[in-house]
Design a protein around this motif. Structure first.
Motif: not given
Length: 148
Positions: A33-56
């Motif tokens: 299981t991969g988790l959205v990562r935020s680290t002290p040296d590279a903090p993030i508040t969100s991650l947005t993934l875009e895709c075309y679901p049928e293609l994916a």
């Protein structure tokens, strides 16, 4: 063999238990299981993934079929989210069932290496410095190259 590309949150434990229930006499199961990562040296508040679901779904189904054949798996599954996620959210889960542990581990690595480099998802991170696209990483390309 199943592929799910979704905006909906999923419970990794429940997904694993459901997958294992269809074990079909396998001797080894691997779940990553991969988790959205935020680290002290590279903090993030969100991650947005875009895709075309049928293609994916089509592309992930093809690589899952290749893994099934290449590693002689009994079963395999990929769940991949898209949309806006928060640090700590599950983003991807790969599960494999095989008669033997080596094939189960290697097939999960094979699938994750593909997902990190070639899957049709585009990522943007938002943090203190604003929003930026996530660039490909050379380490991911190197990991993927070992399967060629």
């Amino acid at each position: 063999m199943s592929v799910r590309v979704t905006t909906q949150a999923f419970d990794p434990g429940a997904e694993t238990n459901t997958f294992l229930a269809a074990g079909d006499g396998a001797g080894a199961a691997v779940s990553f299981t991969g988790l959205v990562r935020s680290t002290p040296d590279a903090p993030i508040t969100s991650l947005t993934l875009e895709c075309y679901p049928e293609l994916a779904i089509n592309q992930l189904s093809a690589i899952l079929g290749e893994a099934m054949q290449r590693f002689e798996l009994r079963a395999a599954s990929i769940i991949h989210r898209y949309g806006t996620l928060q640090p700590g959210d599950p983003i991807v889960q790969v599960m494999t069932l095989s008669p033997h542990r080596t094939a189960a581990f290697e097939s999960a690595q094979f699938l994750m290496d593909y997902l990190k480099t070639d899957a049709p998802f585009w990522k943007q991170e938002t943090g203190p410095g604003g929003t930026q696209w996530v660039a490909p990483r050379a380490d991911d390309d190197t990991a993927r190259a070992r399967w060629e």
